[in-house]
Design a protein around this motif. Structure first.
Motif, PDB file in Angstrom:
ATOM      1  N   ARG A  79       0.838  -1.204   0.000  1.00 12.90           N
ATOM      2  CA  ARG A  79       0.000   0.000   0.000  1.00 12.90           C
ATOM      3  C   ARG A  79       0.869   1.247   0.000  1.00 12.90           C
ATOM      4  O   ARG A  79       1.961   1.265   0.552  1.00 12.90           O
ATOM      5  CB  ARG A  79      -0.896   0.043   1.234  1.00 12.90           C
ATOM      6  CG  ARG A  79      -1.906  -1.058   1.278  1.00 12.90           C
ATOM      7  CD  ARG A  79      -2.767  -0.891   2.498  1.00 12.90           C
ATOM      8  NE  ARG A  79      -3.682  -2.012   2.612  1.00 12.90           N
ATOM      9  CZ  ARG A  79      -4.746  -1.998   3.368  1.00 12.90           C
ATOM     10  NH1 ARG A  79      -5.033  -0.940   4.096  1.00 12.90           N
ATOM     11  NH2 ARG A  79      -5.530  -3.043   3.425  1.00 12.90           N
ATOM     12  N   ASP A  80       0.347   2.295  -0.612  1.00  8.75           N
ATOM     13  CA  ASP A  80       0.992   3.594  -0.527  1.00  8.75           C
ATOM     14  C   ASP A  80       0.478   4.201   0.765  1.00  8.75           C
ATOM     15  O   ASP A  80      -0.666   4.632   0.851  1.00  8.75           O
ATOM     16  CB  ASP A  80       0.616   4.463  -1.734  1.00  8.75           C
ATOM     17  CG  ASP A  80       1.361   5.779  -1.748  1.00  8.75           C
ATOM     18  OD1 ASP A  80       2.387   5.889  -1.060  1.00  8.75           O
ATOM     19  OD2 ASP A  80       0.903   6.686  -2.457  1.00  8.75           O
ATOM     20  N   LEU A  81       1.307   4.191   1.783  1.00  5.25           N
ATOM     21  CA  LEU A  81       0.872   4.512   3.134  1.00  5.25           C
ATOM     22  C   LEU A  81       1.627   5.722   3.666  1.00  5.25           C
ATOM     23  O   LEU A  81       2.858   5.798   3.564  1.00  5.25           O
ATOM     24  CB  LEU A  81       1.147   3.297   4.037  1.00  5.25           C
ATOM     25  CG  LEU A  81       0.838   3.425   5.507  1.00  5.25           C
ATOM     26  CD1 LEU A  81      -0.679   3.490   5.721  1.00  5.25           C
ATOM     27  CD2 LEU A  81       1.418   2.248   6.253  1.00  5.25           C
ATOM     28  N   TYR A  82       0.887   6.662   4.210  1.00  2.00           N
ATOM     29  CA  TYR A  82       1.508   7.801   4.901  1.00  2.00           C
ATOM     30  C   TYR A  82       1.489   7.486   6.393  1.00  2.00           C
ATOM     31  O   TYR A  82       0.438   7.200   6.963  1.00  2.00           O
ATOM     32  CB  TYR A  82       0.737   9.089   4.631  1.00  2.00           C
ATOM     33  CG  TYR A  82       1.167  10.211   5.552  1.00  2.00           C
ATOM     34  CD1 TYR A  82       2.376  10.860   5.362  1.00  2.00           C
ATOM     35  CD2 TYR A  82       0.378  10.589   6.630  1.00  2.00           C
ATOM     36  CE1 TYR A  82       2.785  11.872   6.216  1.00  2.00           C
ATOM     37  CE2 TYR A  82       0.780  11.593   7.490  1.00  2.00           C
ATOM     38  CZ  TYR A  82       1.985  12.236   7.276  1.00  2.00           C
ATOM     39  OH  TYR A  82       2.389  13.225   8.121  1.00  2.00           O
ATOM     40  N   MET A  83       2.639   7.526   7.017  1.00  2.00           N
ATOM     41  CA  MET A  83       2.734   7.307   8.457  1.00  2.00           C
ATOM     42  C   MET A  83       3.090   8.635   9.096  1.00  2.00           C
ATOM     43  O   MET A  83       4.174   9.177   8.844  1.00  2.00           O
ATOM     44  CB  MET A  83       3.820   6.267   8.753  1.00  2.00           C
ATOM     45  CG  MET A  83       3.997   5.961  10.214  1.00  2.00           C
ATOM     46  SD  MET A  83       2.659   5.021  10.955  1.00  2.00           S
ATOM     47  CE  MET A  83       2.872   3.441  10.179  1.00  2.00           C
ATOM     48  N   PRO A  84       2.180   9.198   9.889  1.00  2.00           N
ATOM     49  CA  PRO A  84       2.494  10.481  10.529  1.00  2.00           C
ATOM     50  C   PRO A  84       3.708  10.331  11.441  1.00  2.00           C
ATOM     51  O   PRO A  84       3.965   9.253  11.971  1.00  2.00           O
ATOM     52  CB  PRO A  84       1.233  10.819  11.329  1.00  2.00           C
ATOM     53  CG  PRO A  84       0.333   9.654  11.223  1.00  2.00           C
ATOM     54  CD  PRO A  84       0.887   8.680  10.249  1.00  2.00           C
ATOM     55  N   ASN A  85       4.437  11.417  11.623  1.00  2.00           N
ATOM     56  CA  ASN A  85       5.654  11.353  12.425  1.00  2.00           C
ATOM     57  C   ASN A  85       5.380  11.405  13.923  1.00  2.00           C
ATOM     58  O   ASN A  85       6.290  11.305  14.718  1.00  2.00           O
ATOM     59  CB  ASN A  85       6.638  12.465  12.028  1.00  2.00           C
ATOM     60  CG  ASN A  85       6.136  13.838  12.384  1.00  2.00           C
ATOM     61  OD1 ASN A  85       5.123  14.001  13.060  1.00  2.00           O
ATOM     62  ND2 ASN A  85       6.843  14.848  11.922  1.00  2.00           N
ATOM     63  N   GLY A  86       4.143  11.580  14.292  1.00  2.00           N
ATOM     64  CA  GLY A  86       3.793  11.548  15.702  1.00  2.00           C
ATOM     65  C   GLY A  86       4.030  12.848  16.438  1.00  2.00           C
ATOM     66  O   GLY A  86       4.085  12.860  17.664  1.00  2.00           O
ATOM     67  N   ALA A  87       4.169  13.952  15.714  1.00  2.00           N
ATOM     68  CA  ALA A  87       4.452  15.236  16.372  1.00  2.00           C
ATOM     69  C   ALA A  87       3.349  15.594  17.368  1.00  2.00           C
ATOM     70  O   ALA A  87       3.640  16.050  18.480  1.00  2.00           O
ATOM     71  CB  ALA A  87       4.616  16.342  15.331  1.00  2.00           C
ATOM     72  N   ARG A  88       2.094  15.380  16.991  1.00  2.00           N
ATOM     73  CA  ARG A  88       0.996  15.712  17.914  1.00  2.00           C
ATOM     74  C   ARG A  88       0.996  14.796  19.123  1.00  2.00           C
ATOM     75  O   ARG A  88       0.725  15.221  20.244  1.00  2.00           O
ATOM     76  CB  ARG A  88      -0.336  15.659  17.184  1.00  2.00           C
ATOM     77  CG  ARG A  88      -0.474  16.862  16.261  1.00  2.00           C
ATOM     78  CD  ARG A  88      -1.671  16.933  15.392  1.00  2.00           C
ATOM     79  NE  ARG A  88      -2.914  16.449  15.909  1.00  2.00           N
ATOM     80  CZ  ARG A  88      -4.001  16.293  15.171  1.00  2.00           C
ATOM     81  NH1 ARG A  88      -3.983  16.616  13.902  1.00  2.00           N
ATOM     82  NH2 ARG A  88      -5.117  15.837  15.694  1.00  2.00           N
ATOM     83  N   LYS A  90       3.706  13.355  20.401  1.00  2.00           N
ATOM     84  CA  LYS A  90       4.840  13.780  21.213  1.00  2.00           C
ATOM     85  C   LYS A  90       4.498  15.032  22.017  1.00  2.00           C
ATOM     86  O   LYS A  90       4.847  15.140  23.191  1.00  2.00           O
ATOM     87  CB  LYS A  90       6.063  14.054  20.325  1.00  2.00           C
ATOM     88  CG  LYS A  90       6.646  12.815  19.695  1.00  2.00           C
ATOM     89  CD  LYS A  90       7.750  13.181  18.709  1.00  2.00           C
ATOM     90  CE  LYS A  90       8.190  11.988  17.895  1.00  2.00           C
ATOM     91  NZ  LYS A  90       9.131  12.346  16.828  1.00  2.00           N
ATOM     92  N   THR A  91       3.797  15.967  21.374  1.00  2.00           N
ATOM     93  CA  THR A  91       3.411  17.205  22.061  1.00  2.00           C
ATOM     94  C   THR A  91       2.435  16.896  23.189  1.00  2.00           C
ATOM     95  O   THR A  91       2.563  17.438  24.294  1.00  2.00           O
ATOM     96  CB  THR A  91       2.788  18.202  21.059  1.00  2.00           C
ATOM     97  OG1 THR A  91       3.768  18.519  20.070  1.00  2.00           O
ATOM     98  CG2 THR A  91       2.332  19.464  21.750  1.00  2.00           C
ATOM     99  N   ALA A  92       1.472  16.028  22.933  1.00  2.00           N
ATOM    100  CA  ALA A  92       0.489  15.675  23.963  1.00  2.00           C
ATOM    101  C   ALA A  92       1.171  15.014  25.165  1.00  2.00           C
ATOM    102  O   ALA A  92       0.863  15.335  26.322  1.00  2.00           O
ATOM    103  CB  ALA A  92      -0.584  14.756  23.379  1.00  2.00           C
ATOM    104  N   LEU A  93       2.102  14.115  24.899  1.00  2.00           N
ATOM    105  CA  LEU A  93       2.821  13.451  25.991  1.00  2.00           C
ATOM    106  C   LEU A  93       3.725  14.430  26.737  1.00  2.00           C
ATOM    107  O   LEU A  93       3.845  14.365  27.964  1.00  2.00           O
ATOM    108  CB  LEU A  93       3.626  12.272  25.451  1.00  2.00           C
ATOM    109  CG  LEU A  93       2.782  11.092  24.955  1.00  2.00           C
ATOM    110  CD1 LEU A  93       3.656  10.067  24.241  1.00  2.00           C
ATOM    111  CD2 LEU A  93       2.001  10.456  26.086  1.00  2.00           C
ATOM    112  N   ARG A  94       4.345  15.369  26.007  1.00  2.00           N
ATOM    113  CA  ARG A  94       5.165  16.403  26.651  1.00  2.00           C
ATOM    114  C   ARG A  94       4.299  17.248  27.581  1.00  2.00           C
ATOM    115  O   ARG A  94       4.673  17.549  28.708  1.00  2.00           O
ATOM    116  CB  ARG A  94       5.818  17.293  25.592  1.00  2.00           C
ATOM    117  CG  ARG A  94       6.657  18.423  26.195  1.00  2.00           C
ATOM    118  CD  ARG A  94       6.735  19.652  25.325  1.00  2.00           C
ATOM    119  NE  ARG A  94       5.438  20.251  25.110  1.00  2.00           N
ATOM    120  CZ  ARG A  94       5.155  21.088  24.114  1.00  2.00           C
ATOM    121  NH1 ARG A  94       6.065  21.409  23.230  1.00  2.00           N
ATOM    122  NH2 ARG A  94       3.947  21.613  23.984  1.00  2.00           N
TER     123      ARG A  94
END
Length: 141
Positions: A79-88, A90-94
């Motif tokens: 599949r042509d899959l976009y995997m978000p980098n998790g910035a949101r 990471k921010t939520a956990l921070r």
């Protein structure tokens, strides 16, 4: 698995189960030869899964990470899959970490530690306080 869950798998469930059963039965020399021929992305995924399982002190993490990589590859492979980098994420956990570290008189220290302004730390604390209160009030009713 329910029938609805099985519909998510692009390959027949029996095929995936057969793949996983074969993987479970590999001898150590076969396993090494098998995984070394995987594409680099799949090898990296397997390693990330293994490290995560190890951090959670899950037994048999090497075999489980391979099984999960196989299952994910069966489901997502090709599949042509976009995997978000998790910035949101990471921010939520921070922000949760900041809320837990907040003592009422350490805005400046938190700002320095997290590379943010004191104003932003205050905003985060206010947001987290509101979320905390909302969670507690839900339990009251």
């Amino acid at each position: 698995m329910s029938d609805d869950q099985l519909d998510l798998l692009p390959t027949h469930t029996a095929e995936l189960e057969q793949l996983l059963e074969t993987q479970r039965q590999l001898r150590p020399d076969e396993r090494e030869d098998f995984t070394v021929r995987w594409p680099a992305t799949l090898q990296s995924l397997c390693e990330v899964l293994r490290v995560t399982l190890d951090a959670e002190k899950v037994e048999n993490s090497k075999h489980l990470s391979e099984a999960m990589a196989i299952a994910l590859s069966s489901y997502l492979g090709g599949r042509d899959l976009y995997m978000p980098n998790g910035a949101r994420l990471k921010t939520a956990l921070r922000d949760i970490r900041i809320w837990r570290e907040f003592k009422g008189n350490n805005l400046e220290q938190l700002a320095r530690e997290h590379g943010l302004t004191e104003r932003r730390i205050s905003e985060i604390v206010a947001e987290q306080r509101s979320a905390f209160i909302a969670r507690k009030q839900r339990k009251l009713f």
